[in-house]
Design a protein around this motif. Structure first.
Motif, PDB file in Angstrom:
ATOM      1  N   ILE A 110       0.816  -1.217   0.000  1.00  0.00           N
ATOM      2  CA  ILE A 110       0.000   0.000   0.000  1.00  0.00           C
ATOM      3  C   ILE A 110       0.848   1.265   0.000  1.00  0.00           C
ATOM      4  CG2 ILE A 110      -1.855   1.269   1.143  1.00  0.00           C
ATOM      5  CD1 ILE A 110      -2.643  -1.488   0.015  1.00  0.00           C
ATOM      6  N   ASN A 111       1.750   1.358   0.951  1.00  0.00           N
ATOM      7  CA  ASN A 111       2.547   2.586   1.085  1.00  0.00           C
ATOM      8  C   ASN A 111       3.993   2.246   1.438  1.00  0.00           C
ATOM      9  OD1 ASN A 111       2.907   5.407   1.086  1.00  0.00           O
ATOM     10  ND2 ASN A 111       2.574   5.529   3.300  1.00  0.00           N
ATOM     11  N   PRO A 112       4.696   1.535   0.568  1.00  0.00           N
ATOM     12  CA  PRO A 112       6.068   1.111   0.880  1.00  0.00           C
ATOM     13  C   PRO A 112       7.073   2.243   0.700  1.00  0.00           C
ATOM     14  CG  PRO A 112       5.504   0.428  -1.319  1.00  0.00           C
ATOM     15  CD  PRO A 112       4.259   1.058  -0.750  1.00  0.00           C
ATOM     16  N   ALA A 113       8.205   2.110   1.384  1.00  0.00           N
ATOM     17  CA  ALA A 113       9.288   3.076   1.180  1.00  0.00           C
ATOM     18  C   ALA A 113       9.947   2.841  -0.175  1.00  0.00           C
ATOM     19  CB  ALA A 113      10.312   2.949   2.300  1.00  0.00           C
ATOM     20  N   GLU A 126      -2.020  -7.180 -12.020  1.00  0.00           N
ATOM     21  CA  GLU A 126      -2.264  -6.784 -10.635  1.00  0.00           C
ATOM     22  C   GLU A 126      -0.968  -6.353  -9.953  1.00  0.00           C
ATOM     23  OE1 GLU A 126      -4.442  -5.990  -7.134  1.00  0.00           O
ATOM     24  OE2 GLU A 126      -5.054  -6.273  -9.227  1.00  0.00           O
ATOM     25  N   LYS A 127       0.108  -7.104 -10.162  1.00  0.00           N
ATOM     26  CA  LYS A 127       1.396  -6.727  -9.582  1.00  0.00           C
ATOM     27  C   LYS A 127       1.852  -5.375 -10.124  1.00  0.00           C
ATOM     28  CE  LYS A 127       3.186 -11.461  -9.024  1.00  0.00           C
ATOM     29  NZ  LYS A 127       4.257 -12.399  -9.453  1.00  0.00           N
ATOM     30  N   ALA A 128       1.709  -5.179 -11.427  1.00  0.00           N
ATOM     31  CA  ALA A 128       2.118  -3.920 -12.044  1.00  0.00           C
ATOM     32  C   ALA A 128       1.272  -2.762 -11.514  1.00  0.00           C
ATOM     33  CB  ALA A 128       1.999  -4.012 -13.564  1.00  0.00           C
ATOM     34  N   LYS A 129      -0.009  -3.010 -11.293  1.00  0.00           N
ATOM     35  CA  LYS A 129      -0.898  -1.973 -10.760  1.00  0.00           C
ATOM     36  C   LYS A 129      -0.482  -1.562  -9.352  1.00  0.00           C
ATOM     37  CE  LYS A 129      -4.889  -2.806  -8.818  1.00  0.00           C
ATOM     38  NZ  LYS A 129      -6.299  -3.260  -8.587  1.00  0.00           N
ATOM     39  N   ILE A 130      -0.212  -2.536  -8.497  1.00  0.00           N
ATOM     40  CA  ILE A 130       0.195  -2.243  -7.116  1.00  0.00           C
ATOM     41  C   ILE A 130       1.482  -1.427  -7.105  1.00  0.00           C
ATOM     42  CG2 ILE A 130       1.039  -3.283  -4.977  1.00  0.00           C
ATOM     43  CD1 ILE A 130      -0.887  -5.636  -5.551  1.00  0.00           C
ATOM     44  N   ALA A 131       2.455  -1.847  -7.928  1.00  0.00           N
ATOM     45  CA  ALA A 131       3.729  -1.135  -7.987  1.00  0.00           C
ATOM     46  C   ALA A 131       3.547   0.282  -8.500  1.00  0.00           C
ATOM     47  CB  ALA A 131       4.706  -1.901  -8.886  1.00  0.00           C
ATOM     48  N   SER A 132       2.753   0.446  -9.530  1.00  0.00           N
ATOM     49  CA  SER A 132       2.549   1.767 -10.123  1.00  0.00           C
ATOM     50  C   SER A 132       1.886   2.721  -9.142  1.00  0.00           C
ATOM     51  CB  SER A 132       1.687   1.643 -11.395  1.00  0.00           C
ATOM     52  OG  SER A 132       2.349   0.884 -12.377  1.00  0.00           O
ATOM     53  N   LEU A 133       0.879   2.245  -8.441  1.00  0.00           N
ATOM     54  CA  LEU A 133       0.187   3.108  -7.477  1.00  0.00           C
ATOM     55  C   LEU A 133       1.110   3.504  -6.326  1.00  0.00           C
ATOM     56  CD1 LEU A 133      -3.313   1.355  -7.353  1.00  0.00           C
ATOM     57  CD2 LEU A 133      -2.752   3.564  -8.407  1.00  0.00           C
ATOM     58  N   ALA A 134       1.925   2.558  -5.864  1.00  0.00           N
ATOM     59  CA  ALA A 134       2.847   2.861  -4.760  1.00  0.00           C
ATOM     60  C   ALA A 134       3.883   3.895  -5.184  1.00  0.00           C
ATOM     61  CB  ALA A 134       3.534   1.579  -4.288  1.00  0.00           C
ATOM     62  N   GLN A 136       3.476   6.175  -7.480  1.00  0.00           N
ATOM     63  CA  GLN A 136       2.771   7.453  -7.590  1.00  0.00           C
ATOM     64  C   GLN A 136       2.554   8.106  -6.224  1.00  0.00           C
ATOM     65  OE1 GLN A 136      -0.681   7.391 -10.403  1.00  0.00           O
ATOM     66  NE2 GLN A 136       0.116   5.372 -10.964  1.00  0.00           N
ATOM     67  N   LYS A 137       2.497   7.278  -5.176  1.00  0.00           N
ATOM     68  CA  LYS A 137       2.361   7.813  -3.815  1.00  0.00           C
ATOM     69  C   LYS A 137       3.691   8.267  -3.234  1.00  0.00           C
ATOM     70  CE  LYS A 137      -1.601   4.898  -2.555  1.00  0.00           C
ATOM     71  NZ  LYS A 137      -2.041   3.772  -1.669  1.00  0.00           N
ATOM     72  N   GLY A 138       4.784   7.993  -3.941  1.00  0.00           N
ATOM     73  CA  GLY A 138       6.079   8.476  -3.472  1.00  0.00           C
ATOM     74  C   GLY A 138       7.095   7.419  -3.127  1.00  0.00           C
ATOM     75  N   ALA A 139       6.795   6.144  -3.358  1.00  0.00           N
ATOM     76  CA  ALA A 139       7.781   5.094  -3.077  1.00  0.00           C
ATOM     77  C   ALA A 139       9.003   5.277  -3.973  1.00  0.00           C
ATOM     78  CB  ALA A 139       7.166   3.719  -3.304  1.00  0.00           C
ATOM     79  N   HIS A 140      10.160   4.993  -3.436  1.00  0.00           N
ATOM     80  CA  HIS A 140      11.416   5.092  -4.184  1.00  0.00           C
ATOM     81  C   HIS A 140      11.476   3.923  -5.167  1.00  0.00           C
ATOM     82  CE1 HIS A 140      15.412   6.534  -4.974  1.00  0.00           C
ATOM     83  NE2 HIS A 140      15.989   5.410  -4.586  1.00  0.00           N
ATOM     84  N   PHE A 141      11.569   4.221  -6.441  1.00  0.00           N
ATOM     85  CA  PHE A 141      11.473   3.236  -7.517  1.00  0.00           C
ATOM     86  C   PHE A 141      12.858   2.717  -7.880  1.00  0.00           C
ATOM     87  CE2 PHE A 141      10.070   2.831 -12.280  1.00  0.00           C
ATOM     88  CZ  PHE A 141      10.099   1.452 -12.181  1.00  0.00           C
ATOM     89  N   ILE A 142      13.066   1.405  -7.697  1.00  0.00           N
ATOM     90  CA  ILE A 142      14.349   0.760  -7.976  1.00  0.00           C
ATOM     91  C   ILE A 142      14.164  -0.306  -9.047  1.00  0.00           C
ATOM     92  CG2 ILE A 142      16.201  -0.674  -7.033  1.00  0.00           C
ATOM     93  CD1 ILE A 142      15.601   0.549  -4.292  1.00  0.00           C
ATOM     94  N   GLY A 143      15.010  -0.259 -10.064  1.00  0.00           N
ATOM     95  CA  GLY A 143      15.089  -1.338 -11.034  1.00  0.00           C
ATOM     96  C   GLY A 143      16.312  -2.177 -10.717  1.00  0.00           C
TER      97      GLY A 143
END
Length: 255
Positions: A110-113, A126-134, A136-143
């Motif tokens: 829901i609201n991961p760092a 579903e996995k892609a949706k959860i990641a995308s929403l998180a 957009q909420k400000g989670a630090h995006f790591i590839g």
């Protein structure tokens, strides 16, 4: 010539389930000479223990666990250094998830760092949706790594970088990449092998990741033409590798 060797796995030591025989002889020669080596791989699907067992059981290579440094381990090192929190949502397989969660990070969809994206052969919308929403909420995006393809016995298959770009396109957020050719994994690899960048050579089959890891970080590079980058491409490479060989059997340790 070099005091230590940083080695890729996929396309350099093996292709999918097929051993590259010259590579096994190369590693055994390193061991016989007592030269330090470290496998630096963008593969995040397997734990280091699984890679170690696979190298021995499938390919006849016995290597210490300490010689295996994956993009999963480098991702954890980065997250700990970044220190943004202890929660994460991970798209990936066992190697990536185990490294992160066993390091003390807790899963939070829901609201991961952090949102970490690696290769996942069971990726769902579903996995892609959860990641995308998180994100957009400000989670630090790591590839985990930028590899668009992985070489296998079947041919080139979609890699982690393809999945990361999918999430990037949906969020319009640039990820921080950990794996080769990024400085993050290379600096940590040098710490692990205990040598300076002037003392080692990066050995790999992929110009865009392995060889660029050397070129971009001041490390000598050895391109072996057994995987991703083909012989006919060499003449047109924008910056030539330090060394190019058709196979690791062509490498001389004494020159």
């Amino acid at each position: 010539m070099y005091k230590g060797y940083l080695l890729d796995l996929d396309g350099t030591i093996y292709r999918g389930t097929e051993l590259i025989p010259e590579a096994r002889d190369f590693v055994k020669e390193l061991q016989a000479r007592g030269l330090p080596y470290l496998f630096v791989t963008n593969n995040t699907t397997r734990r280091p223990e699984v890679l170690q067992a696979m190298l021995e059981e499938r390919f006849g290579l016995q290597v210490p666990l300490s010689t295996l440094y994956t993009a999963s381990l480098a991702t954890v090192d980065y997250m700990v250094d970044k220190n943004l929190g202890r929660t994460a949502y991970v798209i990936g397989e066992d190697g990536l998830k185990a490294a992160i969660y066993e390091a003390g990070f807790e899963e939070d969809p829901i609201n991961p760092a952090y949102v970490v994206v690696g290769l996942d052969t069971e990726l769902t919308y579903e996995k892609a949706k959860i990641a995308s929403l998180a994100i957009q909420k400000g989670a630090h995006f790591i590839g985990s790594n930028p590899d668009l393809n992985i070489p296998t016995e079947e041919g080139l298959l979609p890699g982690a970088g393809s999945l990361v770009r999918f999430i990037q396109a949906s969020t319009r957020v640039e990820p921080v990449y950990i794996g080769k050719p990024e400085a993050i994994i290379m600096e940590k690899a040098l710490e692990r092998i205990g040598l300076s960048k002037e003392e080692v050579v990066m050995v790999g089959d992929n110009y865009m990741t392995d060889i660029r890891a050397g070129l971009d970080n001041g490390i000598a590079s050895l391109l072996v033409l057994t995987g991703f980058t083909q012989a006919e491409e060499v003449a047109d490479l924008p910056i030539p590798p330090t060394h190019v060989v058709s196979s690791l059997a062509d490498w001389s340790f004494d020159d």
